[in-house]
Design a protein around this motif. Structure first.
Motif, mmCIF file in Angstrom:
data_model
loop_
_atom_site.group_PDB
_atom_site.id
_atom_site.type_symbol
_atom_site.label_atom_id
_atom_site.label_comp_id
_atom_site.label_asym_id
_atom_site.label_seq_id
_atom_site.Cartn_x
_atom_site.Cartn_y
_atom_site.Cartn_z
ATOM 1 N N ASP D 152 8.435 -1.936 8.282
ATOM 2 C CA ASP D 152 8.817 -1.090 9.458
ATOM 3 C C ASP D 152 9.144 -1.461 10.859
ATOM 4 O O ASP D 152 10.054 -1.067 11.358
ATOM 5 C CB ASP D 152 8.039 0.276 9.354
ATOM 6 C CG ASP D 152 6.468 0.072 9.373
ATOM 7 O OD1 ASP D 152 6.055 -1.151 9.321
ATOM 8 O OD2 ASP D 152 5.883 0.800 9.215
ATOM 9 N N GLY D 153 7.947 -2.399 11.178
ATOM 10 C CA GLY D 153 8.074 -2.955 12.544
ATOM 11 C C GLY D 153 9.199 -4.025 12.586
ATOM 12 O O GLY D 153 10.036 -4.021 13.568
ATOM 13 N N ASP D 180 9.051 -0.634 3.707
ATOM 14 C CA ASP D 180 7.742 -0.203 3.549
ATOM 15 C C ASP D 180 7.038 0.200 4.824
ATOM 16 O O ASP D 180 6.586 -0.389 5.521
ATOM 17 C CB ASP D 180 6.962 -1.851 3.126
ATOM 18 C CG ASP D 180 5.424 -1.663 2.940
ATOM 19 O OD1 ASP D 180 5.232 -0.556 2.863
ATOM 20 O OD2 ASP D 180 4.820 -2.459 2.798
ATOM 21 N N ASN D 182 4.656 1.401 6.254
ATOM 22 C CA ASN D 182 3.245 1.543 6.456
ATOM 23 C C ASN D 182 2.567 1.852 7.683
ATOM 24 O O ASN D 182 1.748 1.979 7.803
ATOM 25 C CB ASN D 182 2.620 0.211 5.881
ATOM 26 C CG ASN D 182 2.955 -0.980 6.532
ATOM 27 O OD1 ASN D 182 3.378 -0.885 7.839
ATOM 28 N ND2 ASN D 182 2.948 -2.114 6.028
ATOM 29 N N ALA D 184 2.260 0.622 10.678
ATOM 30 C CA ALA D 184 1.579 -0.179 11.187
ATOM 31 C C ALA D 184 2.368 -1.521 11.264
ATOM 32 O O ALA D 184 3.111 -1.945 10.250
ATOM 33 C CB ALA D 184 0.269 -0.596 11.039
ATOM 34 N N MET D 185 2.431 -2.136 12.502
ATOM 35 C CA MET D 185 2.881 -3.583 12.678
ATOM 36 C C MET D 185 1.510 -4.622 12.783
ATOM 37 O O MET D 185 0.737 -4.326 12.322
ATOM 38 C CB MET D 185 4.065 -3.641 13.376
ATOM 39 C CG MET D 185 4.045 -2.674 14.831
ATOM 40 S SD MET D 185 5.637 -2.160 15.469
ATOM 41 C CE MET D 185 6.124 -3.495 16.314
ATOM 42 N N LYS D 246 -0.554 1.076 5.083
ATOM 43 C CA LYS D 246 -1.000 -0.387 5.225
ATOM 44 C C LYS D 246 -2.509 -0.614 4.621
ATOM 45 O O LYS D 246 -3.309 0.087 5.047
ATOM 46 C CB LYS D 246 -0.562 -0.592 6.574
ATOM 47 C CG LYS D 246 -0.767 -2.205 6.976
ATOM 48 C CD LYS D 246 0.185 -2.612 8.278
ATOM 49 C CE LYS D 246 0.193 -4.294 8.453
ATOM 50 N NZ LYS D 246 1.120 -4.502 9.219
HETATM 51 MG MG MG Z 1 4.351 -2.312 8.875
#
Ligand code: MG
Ligand code: TPP
Ligand code: TPP
Ligand code: MG
Lengths: 324, 303, 324, 303
Positions: D152-153, D180, D182, D184-185, D246
């Protein structure tokens, strides 16, 4: 001048601390992060100056473009990412939005060369010195110790225009005392010698000092010259030292194509041709492995530098022979 | 809603005409440059520089001026033209376009006062504009706007979308993007080479306010800029999708990517200028350097 | 070997023709354009093989990524754009999607160096040789004439792995006859001589020949060596020639930081140190101007090469003096 | 609509568990790697490699296989794990993760059969996938699909949107992207560091079919892949936005970017593995190398 203290602080730790120091001195400094600040160790700056920390996400082209915009508005931006992405992902932005207008952007390239180690070939950046050196108006420095890095950062802020400097994920003993000052285009003789010059930059200078120790055991007096300023480079000192010693080894934590080795070879070829051997990554990707293992694999250890020194000394002797 | 007076309209139309005229003069004389993308912006630049933007040619770095970045930096003839017309440099300077020590082929900050950044590679300007808009916020300057003009083909570049995403994330409603949607890029039509539709949806999905206008209608251009500045300043950046005609004003160049980058020979330049004058209802005025032979060492053409 | 025919066809015209020739020989070749094909002169290929021409729009990162994907599927992609954007806009993609896996992508960098002229500093690309040379697995060539370009393209297709070659917007007299063959890491002596070697690459080789003519008028015998293969480079020939002549000038249509000049200096520094002077852009953006005007401004004319030759000959004499 | 049987579900769940287990083994042993982004993909990879994709470990370059590119190449532990489980390499090979001559830290085509490209820098994989999908079309292979997994990041990267635009332009419905998502990066939450919402709208505006699923629900994953392959092949590429957690399966790592890249010490690895086993209902199995001291010259950690 050279003081060897033990030091377990990595360059990036010194970077983080100096950033705060500079931030206090200069309110125009703004740090730009591309989702890596705890790795690059800018977290302290973020906590100290939350308003001067800008997160741009995983978008390096935008990172450097935004930096240019902030510089045009009078700020002193530090757009930060790994060296791999600074030199490869946003080169057009760095060249045209920053270098061509010659604006005040200071670029720390983090995680350089071999010591990035296990992350592998995509991250163990060896091209940055060559790439950044090729850009007009760009100044390039690779510090040999934490104090050196600190002084480079201070000088970078005091120097108008774009600067690229390396922040390696590695620790070496301190080379300098607090009296040390960095100057663009100035090298430092860390150990005088008469038989061969070892020109080092970045973490490799420390290895050069160790190599000089190895050579001393064989009664060979190696001069060690630290060239943190890779561009501009210290033409004068390079030539003077080569005049003294008659041969040279260069050592850099980067590809030997286009970096320090080429720079020194070219200065000498132009002014005082002597045998030169280059230590550095020989045109390979630095794949995953342990740090010391990788230095060995790429023949970049102090012993490799010492061996190279013996080689160039032999070449020098041979050409002196021929001249007679 | 804000409305231009008849006098203003007449004045701006004349300025747009002059932008076109000087652009052709420049391109013909230097034998290099982009007519199509200069002409499609003429009304946009006329309204920006003679109505909307706060500027002072005597103080090009006035702190509370509006900033304009021409991300499609090959549209430099039109920008240099409007800067000359607005008094940022003597009009004669346009004949140093692409000359040593003169005006760079692509807009360069050192070429002329009033140029705010350096460009050439497409897709980079919006990021610089984002950085400036952030800088203005930091300096607590609520009046200045950063305006960034992009090409439609340029919006293929990922860098544009990185910048767009971050502008929305940082609520930069002091940033106005204008896309010169002239339907053509360098070597063909946008829909054919790399379609960008649904274009307004893209910007909306990236968090922007979207205005769509006829980019040759001065009234609409002025209204959109006013709206972007005073009405839509709601925490999101604004994009004005300006539907335009590449090469607008010269029949053979209209919508024609073959005139994207091509320098007319002196006779063609002369005919083009006369056509433009006729089309916009001004007295015919030909190419001013018609008598001077092309002195360049090569007929460069531009392509 | 050197035949001087007049020639008004630019490199890009020869490029376009050869592309069609290669396309006929090898059905796997696919041309990828980023909205520049009439400038780069790939229009003939497009017309001849419409199904093997892919337009990706103005998106160079995607251009090289798509090329990688096509190469993985067994095609031989030619992702094409201006040299400026090939070397600066998509370097990460070229390095990691193409060079690291060492796949079969042939990159023509169009509009190189000074002759791009009026487009100005953002387009007159001087960094590509340095940048591409720094990438492991990348081969780099800068042709000296149209026939040379043709042979480089044929060899590129016959060589597995990534290749970068230059297509300058300029015309020079033909250097070679139809018997000419290009080989990686092989230079060519175009004119034998004993007093100095002029190492040229790309369009500068032609200028080296002219410089040799100027020098001949002063009874100086310059050897002219054409090094189209910038990486790998012809170590052997460089050293042999320097052994004969004792000094050298390098000439490239690019920045002197990291390109041919550095490469030759380093080969000589390692094997046979002699005085070297480099001709090329000296760390400046090549701003808009006329082609010949710009060559003069950047001191890259045949006369400048001849002057540099006189300089290195003087240095050689001086060091011979000292040795005696 | 396609439905997994109870047996299939049980089997795939066990495979997902093993992907997590081997990932921790790998990261703990090499003292380098990304737990969070490996764990969030476990169900996705389990369904892909054990249900959806056509593959033959005996013929890794089978012409009509499906191709998978892990654009978020730091998720390598999970991919190496699933390849080992699927028979592309001996399971012992995972202990060569990040070792000289072993498995590269970021997925590299030379590291293991079944890896289809080389990665590391984010944002590049979708372009390679577009090229492959084009290549398959050229080879008139209508069966194979190219699957590309993105973070996603990672979708901050402009390169992703360049690729997305071109995939739609070329009607590559043999291309399936899976994000994906999730949340968070590397150093924080996506919404906080660089928001990507409205995310589905972005893909739609770039011309893609969009499916949104719970990426840990095997049934939904299988159904989405089936739909993308057989139902939605309507001339546009398909993106599956897989909402995930994540670090899913280890409490301290869940949604926690602090475990984005961090190698557990042997004791922590042991505890983590036991927790994962408990959470998924398998007999507790600790870290297999617990007895071996960390032999690396430095405790690298990974950050
Ligand atoms: Mg991510
Ligand atoms: C990164 C980059 N790629 C390619 C080019 C070459 N180029 C110059 S103008 C142009 C077409 C631009 O089309 P568009 O954005 O639609 O501009 P306009 O129609 O307004 O001229 C291209 C491909 C460039 N300048 N920069
Ligand atoms: C171009 C680039 N910039 C930065 C990085 C460093 N990096 C590695 S993983 C990561 C975060 C990725 O976040 P996301 O895409 O959300 O992946 P996931 O959460 O699935 O791990 C970053 C910034 C990189 N690998 N490549
Ligand atoms: Mg257009």
């Amino acid at each position: 001048m050279a003081e060897n203290k033990t030091n377990t602080e990595e360059f990036r730790d010194a970077f983080g601390k100096t950033l705060i120091e500079l931030g206090k001195e200069n309110p125009k400094i703004v740090f730009l992060d591309a989702d890596l600040h705890t790795s690059t160790k800018a977290t302290g700056f973020k906590q100290t100056f939350p308003d001067r920390f800008v997160q741009v996400g995983i978008a390096e082209q935008n990172l450097f473009g935004i930096a240019a915009g902030l510089a045009f508005e009078g700020f002193v931006p530090f757009p930060s990412t790994f060296a791999a992405f600074a030199s490869r992902r946003a080169l057009d932005q760095i060249a045209i939005s920053i270098c061509f207008p010659n604006i005040n952007v200071k670029i720390p390239g983090s995680y350089c060369g071999v010591p990035t180690s296990r992350a592998g070939g995509s991250h163990n950046c060896i091209e940055d010195l060559a790439v950044m050196r090729a850009l007009p108006n760009m100044k390039v420095a690779d510090p040999g110790s934490n104090e050196d890095l600190r002084q480079i950062m201070k000088t970078a802020v005091a120097t108008p225009g774009p600067v690229y400097f390396r922040v390696t994920r590695y620790a070496v003993p301190e080379l300098f005392g607090p009296e040390h000052r960095f100057e663009w285009g100035k090298g430092v003789v860390l150990r005088p010698g008469s038989d061969v010059t070892l020109f080092g930059t970045g973490v490799m200078t420390h290895f050069c000092l160790e190599a000089a120790g190895i050579l001393a055991e064989q009664a060979i007096q190696a001069e060690v010259v630290h060239l943190a300023s890779v561009k501009p480079i210290d033409n004068k000192l390079i030539v003077e030292s080569a005049l003294r010693t008659g041969c040279a080894v260069t050592a850099e934590n980067a590809t030997i194509y286009g970096g320090l080795g080429d720079a020194v070879s070219q200065v000498l070829a132009e002014a005082h041709p002597v045998p030169v051997h280059r230590i550095g990554v020989r045109d390979q990707f630095v794949e995953s492995g342990g740090i010391e293992e990788l230095f060995a694999l790429h023949q970049m250890t102090p012993q490799d530098i010492a061996n190279a020194a013996l080689q160039v000394i032999r070449k020098k002797a041979k050409s002196e022979q021929e001249a007679i | 809603m804000m409305q231009l007076t008849t006098d203003e309209l007449r004045h701006l139309q004349e300025r747009a005409y002059q932008i076109r005229r000087l652009s052709v003069e420049m391109i013909a004389y230097s034998q290099w440059g982009h007519i199509g993308g200069s002409f499609s912006m003429a009304e946009l630049l006329a309204v920006l520089y003679f109505k909307d933007m706060k500027l002072d040619p005597e103080q090009p770095s006035l702190e509370n001026r509006d900033r304009l970045i021409l991300s499609k930096a090959h549209g430099s003839p039109a920008l240099y033209a409007v800067l000359a017309l607005r008094g940022f440099m003597p009009e004669e300077k346009i004949y140093q376009y692409c000359e040593l020590g003169g005006l760079e082929g692509h807009t360069h900050i050192e070429s002329a006062p009033g140029i705010e950044a350096t460009g050439g590679p497409l897709g980079m300007g919006l990021s610089v504009a984002v950085g400036m808009a952030m800088g203005l916020r930091r300096k607590e300057n609520p009046r200045s706007r950063v305006i960034c003009i992009l090409g439609d083909g340029e919006c293929n570049e990922g860098n544009v979308w990185e910048a767009a995403m971050s502008a929305a994330h940082y609520h930069l409603d002091n940033l106005i993007a204008i896309v010169d949607y002239n339907k053509a890029m360098a070597k063909g039509f946008v829909w054919d080479l790399m379609g960008i539709e649904p274009f307004a949806d893209k910007w909306k999905a990236f968090g922007w306010n979207v205005l769509e206008i006829d980019g040759h209608d001065l009234q609409e251009v002025a209204r959109a800029l006013y709206t972007a500045r005073w009405v839509k300043a709601n925490g999101s950046p604004v994009v004005i999708i300006a539907h335009t005609v590449k090469g607008k004003g010269i029949e053979q160049a209209e919508f024609n990517y073959k005139w994207h980058t091509h320098a007319p020979d002196p006779e063609t330049a002369d005919a083009m200028l006369r056509e433009v004058a006729r089309n916009y209802g001004y007295p015919e005025e030909g190419y001013s350097k018609l008598e001077k032979a092309v002195e360049k060492e090569t007929f460069y053409g531009g392509e």
